[in-house]
Design an enzyme around this catalytic site. Structure first.
Site, mmCIF file in Angstrom:
data_model
loop_
_atom_site.group_PDB
_atom_site.id
_atom_site.type_symbol
_atom_site.label_atom_id
_atom_site.label_comp_id
_atom_site.label_asym_id
_atom_site.label_seq_id
_atom_site.Cartn_x
_atom_site.Cartn_y
_atom_site.Cartn_z
ATOM 1 N N GLY A 104 33.200 -33.466 -19.930
ATOM 2 C CA GLY A 104 34.640 -33.525 -19.758
ATOM 3 C C GLY A 104 35.130 -32.448 -18.809
ATOM 4 N N ASP A 105 36.391 -32.541 -18.419
ATOM 5 C CA ASP A 105 37.052 -31.519 -17.600
ATOM 6 C C ASP A 105 36.501 -31.434 -16.185
ATOM 7 O OD1 ASP A 105 38.746 -30.406 -19.790
ATOM 8 O OD2 ASP A 105 36.798 -29.852 -20.621
ATOM 9 N N GLY A 120 41.485 -36.557 -13.789
ATOM 10 C CA GLY A 120 42.909 -36.715 -13.517
ATOM 11 C C GLY A 120 43.239 -36.606 -12.045
ATOM 12 N N ALA A 132 42.924 -35.980 -24.738
ATOM 13 C CA ALA A 132 42.613 -35.918 -23.312
ATOM 14 C C ALA A 132 43.525 -34.900 -22.633
ATOM 15 C CB ALA A 132 42.791 -37.291 -22.673
ATOM 16 N N HIS A 143 44.061 -34.239 -18.676
ATOM 17 C CA HIS A 143 43.729 -34.510 -17.284
ATOM 18 C C HIS A 143 44.803 -33.890 -16.389
ATOM 19 C CE1 HIS A 143 41.378 -38.324 -18.712
ATOM 20 N NE2 HIS A 143 40.915 -37.191 -19.206
ATOM 21 N N GLN A 182 37.387 -37.635 -21.688
ATOM 22 C CA GLN A 182 36.237 -36.805 -22.075
ATOM 23 C C GLN A 182 35.047 -37.104 -21.153
ATOM 24 O OE1 GLN A 182 37.137 -38.215 -26.143
ATOM 25 N NE2 GLN A 182 36.812 -36.112 -26.738
ATOM 26 N N THR A 213 40.928 -20.561 -23.611
ATOM 27 C CA THR A 213 40.437 -20.532 -24.988
ATOM 28 C C THR A 213 41.563 -20.961 -25.925
ATOM 29 O OG1 THR A 213 38.869 -18.759 -24.495
ATOM 30 C CG2 THR A 213 39.528 -19.024 -26.793
ATOM 31 N N HIS A 254 35.728 -29.395 -7.180
ATOM 32 C CA HIS A 254 35.600 -27.937 -7.173
ATOM 33 C C HIS A 254 34.656 -27.446 -6.071
ATOM 34 C CE1 HIS A 254 37.338 -28.801 -11.124
ATOM 35 N NE2 HIS A 254 37.779 -27.548 -11.137
ATOM 36 N N HIS A 311 38.387 -30.349 -2.691
ATOM 37 C CA HIS A 311 38.362 -28.946 -2.290
ATOM 38 C C HIS A 311 39.579 -28.179 -2.783
ATOM 39 C CE1 HIS A 311 35.062 -29.829 0.648
ATOM 40 N NE2 HIS A 311 35.585 -31.033 0.524
ATOM 41 N N SER A 312 40.479 -28.869 -3.495
ATOM 42 C CA SER A 312 41.649 -28.231 -4.094
ATOM 43 C C SER A 312 42.186 -29.157 -5.166
ATOM 44 C CB SER A 312 42.729 -27.960 -3.031
ATOM 45 O OG SER A 312 43.477 -29.135 -2.773
#
Length: 423
Positions: free
Chosen positions: A16-17, A21, A45, A47, A227, A298, A332, A404-405
Site C-alpha cells: 500500500g501507499d 491516488g 484507504a 490515497h 491497499q 505515525t 517517487h 517525479h512529484s
C-alpha cells in the site's frame, strides 16, 4: 494506457501507499474518464492527491479523480461503505473547492455498511492484542467483512438505509452481538446513528449492480484498488493482512458481469522504495534511510511508517499473485533524483523467490511470514543508473509511467517494449 475507451485497473503491488491516488488523478487529468470505480476496501484507504495549486485531499471512499470536473465515483458492492466517514470526506472536499462530490457518487445497495459498532469492535480487538497488534487502521472495515461472512442475511447493507425499521433491527442485532462478545462498546446508541444513515440514503444515489454496466459503456472507467497486493487477505503475509481482496480479482468480476471480461488494462503501482505502514514483514527495511512521508505519519493504530530498499523479490511475488500486469507506474523518482543510496534487492539470503500458494491456506501464509521475518536482503552492487530500466529488468514488466512529484504534472508516460513476455 486507457486509449480508445479502454478501461484501466490500478493496483498497488506492495504493502500500500505506493501512489495509487496520484496515478488515478493523472489518468483522469489526461483522459476523458467517466467514472472511477472503487472495488475493495473502505474508509481505511488513504490515497493522496496534490494539485499544482497546492490543494490536497486524502481520498478514502471517493475516487481519486474527484478533483477533475465531471469525473464520477462508483462504490461497488465489494466496498465497505461508511456513511459517517463519507460525509466528513465530502465536507473536506467542499473546503478545497469540490462542492459536488456527493452529486457525482453512486453506491451499490448490496455493499456492506460500516458502522460505529464495527469501528469500536475493531479497536477493542486490536488493543487486546497488545504487543501482537496486526497494524489495523482501526476503522472497522475488517470487522464489517467478518460480520458479513458470519451473518450474511443480517449484516447491515447500504440499501437498508432506505428502510429505517429494518436498519434499526440490524444495527441493534449487530451492537448486541458485539457487546456480548467484547463487552461495552465505545459507540453511540442505535437511535443516535439512524438519522445519519437515513440522511445518507436521501442524499446519495443508491443503485443496483446493473448500474455499473451502463457506466462502463458510457465511457472510460478507472478501477481504483485500495491497499496493496502484499496485504491481500489470502495471499498476504498472515496475520499482517487486510480483510480484502487487493488483487485485480474483484475488478475482473465486475467487468465480466458487464460482459467486458478482459477489456481493461492492468496497471501496477510501485515506489522506488518499498514501504509499509505498521507491523509485519519488510525484508529490506533500512532505518538509516533519511526519508519521511508527510501524508503517512505515525498513528495510534498502524504505528510508524517504515522505509526499505526496492524489494524485487516481494514485488515479483505480488505480480505472480495478481496474475500479471500490462505495465508499471513507478513513483517517487524524486528520491532517486536526490542522489540517495537506494538499492534493489533481487534475492534474500535464504531464498531467491517467493511462490504463491493456494488461496485460503493461512497456515502456509503464516509460515511464509515467519520465514520473511528472519530473512535478510541481498542487494545489487549500487544504486540503479536508470530506475525505469532497472525495475523493468528486475520484474520483467515495462515501466510505462514515472512520477517525479506528487502532482499530475510530475508524471511522464513511456512507450516501452520487452523482448520477453509480460509476467
Amino acid at each position: 494506457m486507457g486509449a480508445g475507451g479502454r478501461h484501466v485497473v490500478v493496483v498497488d503491488l506492495g504493502y500500500g501507499d505506493a501512489g495509487k491516488g496520484t496515478v488515478v488523478d493523472w489518468l483522469c487529468a489526461t483522459r476523458p474518464v467517466h467514472t472511477v470505480v472503487r472495488f475493495n476496501g473502505g474508509a481505511q484507504a488513504a490515497h493522496n492527491v496534490v494539485l499544482r495549486d497546492g490543494r490536497h485531499h486524502t481520498f478514502a471512499q471517493f475516487g481519486a479523480g474527484t478533483f477533475r470536473p465531471g469525473v464520477r465515483t462508483h462504490l461497488s458492492r465489494h466496498v465497505v461503505v461508511d456513511p459517517l466517514a463519507l460525509a466528513a470526506e465530502a465536507d473536506h472536499l467542499a473546503e478545497v473547492g469540490v462542492p459536488d462530490a456527493l452529486d457525482r457518487l453512486t453506491v451499490d445497495g448490496e455493499a456492506l455498511l460500516g458502522t460505529p459498532y464495527h469501528r469500536a469492535a475493531n479497536r477493542a480487538r486490536e488493543l487486546a492484542r497488545g504487543a501482537d497488534r496486526h497494524g489495523s487502521c482501526g476503522l472497522g472495515v475488517g470487522e464489517a467483512v467478518a460480520y458479513g461472512l458470519t451473518h450474511p442475511d443480517e449484516a447491515p447493507r447500504v440499501a437498508d438505509c432506505r428502510n429505517p425499521v429494518l436498519l434499526r433491527q440490524r444495527l441493534t442485532a449487530l451492537r448486541d452481538r458485539l457487546t456480548a462478545e467484547l463487552g461495552p462498546l465505545d459507540a453511540p446508541p442505535v437511535a443516535d446513528c439512524l438519522p445519519a444513515f437515513t440522511a445518507f440514503a436521501d442524499r446519495v444515489a443508491i443503485v443496483d449492480r446493473s448500474y455499473l454496466a451502463g457506466a462502463l459503456r458510457a465511457g472510460t472507467c478507472v478501477f481504483e484498488g485500495a491497499q496493496g497486493v502484499l496485504l491481500d487477505e489470502w495471499h498476504g503475509f498472515h496475520p499482517y493482512t487486510t480483510w480484502s481482496t487487493t488483487t485485480f480479482a474483484n475488478a475482473e468480476t465486475l467487468l465480466a458481469e458487464a460482459g467486458l471480461a478482459g477489456q481493461a488494462e492492468r496497471l501496477g503501482v510501485l515506489r522506488t522504495v518499498t514501504t509499509r505502514h505498521g507491523p509485519g514483514p519488510l525484508v529490506t527495511e533500512d532505518p538509516t534511510l533519511p526519508l519521511a512521508d508527510p501524508h503517512n505519519p505515525t498513528n495510534p493504530w498502524q504505528g510508524r511508517f517504515r522505509f526499505g530498499h526496492f524489494d524485487a523479490v516481494a514485488h515479483r511475488y505480488a505480480l505472480a499473485v495478481a496474475g500479471g500486469v500490462d505495465g508499471l507506474a513507478l513513483t517517487h523518482l524524486d528520491l532517486a533524483d536526490r542522489g540517495l543510496d537506494l538499492r534493489i534487492c533481487q534475492r534474500y539470503d535464504t531464498l531467491d523467490e517467493l511462490t504463491p500458494g493456494p488461496p485460503g491456506d493461512l497456515d502456509r501464509q503464516a509460515a511464509v511470514t515467519a520465514r520473511l521475518l528472519a530473512a535478510r536482503p541481498v542487494y545489487d552492487a549500487g544504486p540503479p543508473v536508470d530506475w525505469p530500466d532497472a525495475v523493468t529488468a528486475a520484474l520483467g514488466v515495462p515501466v510505462v509511467l514515472t512520477s517525479h512529484s506528487p502532482t499530475a504534472e510530475g508524471k511522464v508516460e513511456w512507450a516501452r517494449t520487452l523482448s520477453t513476455p509480460l509476467v
